[in-house]
Scaffold this motif. Structure first.
Motif, mmCIF file in Angstrom:
data_model
loop_
_atom_site.group_PDB
_atom_site.id
_atom_site.type_symbol
_atom_site.label_atom_id
_atom_site.label_comp_id
_atom_site.label_asym_id
_atom_site.label_seq_id
_atom_site.Cartn_x
_atom_site.Cartn_y
_atom_site.Cartn_z
ATOM 1 N N GLN A 152 0.853 -1.181 0.000
ATOM 2 C CA GLN A 152 0.000 0.000 0.000
ATOM 3 C C GLN A 152 0.895 1.238 0.000
ATOM 4 O OE1 GLN A 152 -2.308 0.404 3.623
ATOM 5 N NE2 GLN A 152 -4.046 1.191 2.480
ATOM 6 N N THR A 199 -7.324 8.097 6.678
ATOM 7 C CA THR A 199 -6.566 7.692 5.499
ATOM 8 C C THR A 199 -5.852 6.376 5.783
ATOM 9 O OG1 THR A 199 -6.187 10.050 5.166
ATOM 10 C CG2 THR A 199 -4.970 8.543 3.745
ATOM 11 N N TYR B 131 -14.584 10.514 2.097
ATOM 12 C CA TYR B 131 -15.515 9.936 1.131
ATOM 13 C C TYR B 131 -14.879 9.865 -0.257
ATOM 14 C CZ TYR B 131 -19.656 9.353 -1.765
ATOM 15 O OH TYR B 131 -20.542 8.896 -2.678
ATOM 16 N N GLN B 133 -11.753 9.835 -0.934
ATOM 17 C CA GLN B 133 -10.630 8.892 -0.904
ATOM 18 C C GLN B 133 -11.124 7.471 -1.171
ATOM 19 O OE1 GLN B 133 -9.727 6.773 2.152
ATOM 20 N NE2 GLN B 133 -8.123 5.896 0.892
ATOM 21 N N LYS B 134 -12.250 7.100 -0.555
ATOM 22 C CA LYS B 134 -12.794 5.757 -0.760
ATOM 23 C C LYS B 134 -13.403 5.633 -2.149
ATOM 24 C CE LYS B 134 -13.829 4.495 3.983
ATOM 25 N NZ LYS B 134 -14.225 5.732 4.674
ATOM 26 N N LEU B 135 -14.168 6.659 -2.545
ATOM 27 C CA LEU B 135 -14.892 6.619 -3.821
ATOM 28 C C LEU B 135 -13.932 6.512 -5.002
ATOM 29 C CD1 LEU B 135 -17.820 7.040 -5.040
ATOM 30 C CD2 LEU B 135 -17.105 9.393 -5.417
ATOM 31 N N LEU B 136 -12.862 7.317 -4.979
ATOM 32 C CA LEU B 136 -11.970 7.383 -6.135
ATOM 33 C C LEU B 136 -10.759 6.464 -6.000
ATOM 34 C CD1 LEU B 136 -12.044 11.268 -6.481
ATOM 35 C CD2 LEU B 136 -13.294 9.646 -7.891
ATOM 36 N N GLN B 137 -10.666 5.762 -4.842
ATOM 37 C CA GLN B 137 -9.534 4.863 -4.616
ATOM 38 C C GLN B 137 -8.202 5.575 -4.766
ATOM 39 O OE1 GLN B 137 -9.561 1.428 -3.716
ATOM 40 N NE2 GLN B 137 -11.618 2.021 -3.145
ATOM 41 N N ILE B 138 -8.107 6.799 -4.229
ATOM 42 C CA ILE B 138 -6.843 7.527 -4.251
ATOM 43 C C ILE B 138 -6.202 7.404 -2.872
ATOM 44 C CG2 ILE B 138 -7.164 9.164 -6.146
ATOM 45 C CD1 ILE B 138 -8.532 11.055 -4.241
ATOM 46 N N PRO B 139 -4.871 7.547 -2.784
ATOM 47 C CA PRO B 139 -4.220 7.345 -1.484
ATOM 48 C C PRO B 139 -4.701 8.326 -0.423
ATOM 49 C CG PRO B 139 -2.575 7.653 -3.218
ATOM 50 C CD PRO B 139 -3.909 7.800 -3.858
#
Lengths: 278, 294
Positions: A152, A199, B131, B133-139
């Motif tokens: 990750q 995060t 939201y 971050q989860k939706l777009l699968q970005i770090p």
């Protein structure tokens, strides 16, 4: 009497009262002054302690200024302050300079500043070494897998480079090497904790007092961060905070430092996110 | 006696009116004086085009190019969001809405404008960023896009209310004449009403963007604060305003860092000044085009 007249009388009364207010404050102002200068890290301890101390001793006035540890020690040597706050021990040059001027720099350790390294609660990592933390923050390691985590991307979260917490982290971990430029810079300890809590790949650091159940504080060099490990000096990410005085503190300066070290003062130390020394 | 009283009042109001000029000049001079040492110590080109911002290192780097780019990126993103939203709502309120809908919508949009920016920031940090971050699968969710989204919503009331005012000032005779000539409603809207209100609409858009580029608290909380030159909307960035807000309290008074923060403020001020001049020029051009003159 009309309402308007009533209003006029009332407002005049208040105006007169306002005029007297500064005068009454002045009457209680004192001759005795303690000047405190130096580290911005120590400021959040010195400020509330001074406020409570002045409430208890209305005849003593404490003036507090920031400027950094260097400024505090230099002013103490030059005689322009009574207490020099510092987040580091004095340097040899400073001791030599003080000797020249006949000043003896006396260290009063008033609190400890400890930094906890935090990760997201879903992270499997339990601990990192100082070298690994440094490599992560400088950008040498950018994935959790080389340090024993999942595959990750690491999101590096830091305090703003102007803050005292960053200064401590820089000194204890980075050794003045540059942070990776794409690190997230947050304006407060709480903002770092919130970002890390939200995060999954994040790593951050906060003052030990700011660790909550929403993040996971990890071991550093196999030592759990806690008040005990900080006070027995085994936890590596901690440093003492000083109030330097010219020789052993005397008179009202001693009274103030004794207050900071008293149960009441140390409670304020703890409330502001630092570790008590007594 | 009466004359004397009138003159006094006239003077008082003249002074009050010109006091804003006094404040403007005062602020500008202070900014210049406090920023000047930064340009001397760093050099204008190194300052504006420098690519690294490490103000507290030894030796420090004071390059604000990444900060300027971040501010522009976030503002452009905000414009992309607030123009359709604000203009669309203005057109709906003015052209299509019934009396009841108008009575409902106008106050709601005004309430949107009265939400403090820190509330937007907090909402963005705690709700929107995780939201996305989860939706777009970005770090990480704190990105330029997150900032744009929130600033776009914040600027919408500005764009909407100024545009709506401009549209309501278009004389009904214009619309009637157009319809009488056989144009349909869409043609009337795009060829007559919008151009006639053009100056007001563009002023609204530019003032909205001005608000977005100057907004501080929200961007400080949601854009992440990484001083890199952005290559996409989904990266953390560090706009100029949040840099000043985050570092001013900690910079040593009188240091290069302190002056550099004022210099950033000066550049930000010049950018918004240019925005306002453009708004003024556009509105003049429209007035001339429509023969409304002045």
């Amino acid at each position: 009497m009309t309402n308007f007249k009533k209003f006029k009388i009332l407002s005049t009364f208040f105006l007169v009262l306002l005029l007297f207010l500064p005068a009454s404050v002045k009457v209680s102002a004192s001759e005795q002054v303690i000047v405190v200068k130096g580290s911005t890290t120590v400021l959040p301890i010195a400020q509330p302690c001074a406020e409570v101390f002045m409430d208890q001793n209305p005849d003593i006035d404490i003036s507090i200024q920031g400027g950094g540890s260097g400024v505090g020690i230099t002013s103490l040597i030059d005689g322009t302050c009574d207490i020099g706050n510092s987040s580091r021990p004095v340097k040899e040059e400073e001791v030599a300079k003080a000797k020249e001027k006949g000043v003896e720099l006396f260290a009063n350790i008033i609190a400890k500043d400890a930094i906890a390294v935090i990760v997201h609660t879903s992270n499997k990592i339990d601990g990192l070494t100082l070298e690994q933390i440094k490599a992560i923050y400088t950008g040498e390691i950018s994935n959790w897998s080389p340090v024993g985590g999942e595959d990750q991307v690491i999101v590096v979260v830091s305090r703003d480079s102007a803050s005292g917490t960053f200064e401590a982290f820089n000194e204890l971990v980075l050794h003045k090497e540059k942070l990776r430029p794409d690190a997230l810079m947050q304006a407060s300890n709480a903002a770092v904790a919130t970002t890390v809590a939200n995060t999954p790949g994040a790593i951050g650091y906060v003052g030990l007092g700011y660790v909550t159940s929403q993040v996971k504080a990890i071991k550093v060099n196999d030592i759990i961060p806690s008040k005990e490990t900080v006070n027995d000096n085994s936890y590596p990410l901690a440093r003492p905070l000083f109030m330097y005085t010219n020789g052993e503190p005397e008179g009202i300066v001693k009274d103030f430092i004794d207050f900071v070290l008293s149960a009441e003062g140390q409670k304020l130390v703890e409330e502001n996110g630092f570790i008590r020394v007594k | 006696m009466y004359k004397k009283k009138e003159n006094t009042i006239r003077w008082i109001f003249t002074i009050l009116a010109f006091s804003s000029l006094f404040f403007l000049v005062g602020i500008t001079i202070t900014l210049f004086i406090s920023a000047w040492p930064a340009f001397q110590e760093i050099g204008l080109f190194e300052f504006i085009l420098g690519r690294e911002w490490y103000p507290t290192y030894d030796p420090p780097d004071f390059g604000i190019f990444p900060l300027i780019m971040a501010s522009f990126l976030v503002t452009i993103g905000a414009a992309i969001i607030c123009v359709p939203l604000g203009l669309g709502s203005a057109l709906f309120i003015n052209e299509l809405a019934s009396q009841q809908q108008k009575a409902l919508l106008k106050p709601i949009i005004e309430i949107l404008a009265s939400i403090p920016s820190i509330v937007y920031g907090f909402f963005g940090m705690v709700v929107v960023a995780p939201y996305l971050q989860k939706l777009l699968q970005i770090p990480v969710g704190q990105t330029a896009f997150t900032g744009s989204l929130l600033l776009g919503i914040m600027a919408t009331p500005t764009v909407c209310s100024i545009s709506e005012d401009a549209l309501s000032f278009v004389p009904n005779s214009f619309r009637e004449a157009s319809l009488a000539l056989g144009a349909n409603r869409w043609q009337t809207l795009t060829k007559v009403t919008i151009p006639a209100a053009g100056s007001g609409i563009s002023t609204g858009i530019i003032l909205g963007m001005s608000r977005a580029i100057g907004e501080t608290m929200t961007v400080l909380m949601v854009t992440g604060g990484a001083a890199i030159i952005p290559t996409s909307f989904f990266q953390p960035v560090r706009p100029m305003t949040s840099t000043i807000a985050a570092e001013m309290g900690e910079a040593v008074v009188g240091s290069t860092h302190y002056h550099a923060l004022f210099a950033i403020g000066l550049i930000l001020f010049l950018i918004t000044l240019i925005f306002n001049i453009i708004a003024e020029l556009i509105s003049r051009r429209y007035r001339l085009k429509l023969g409304l003159g002045r």
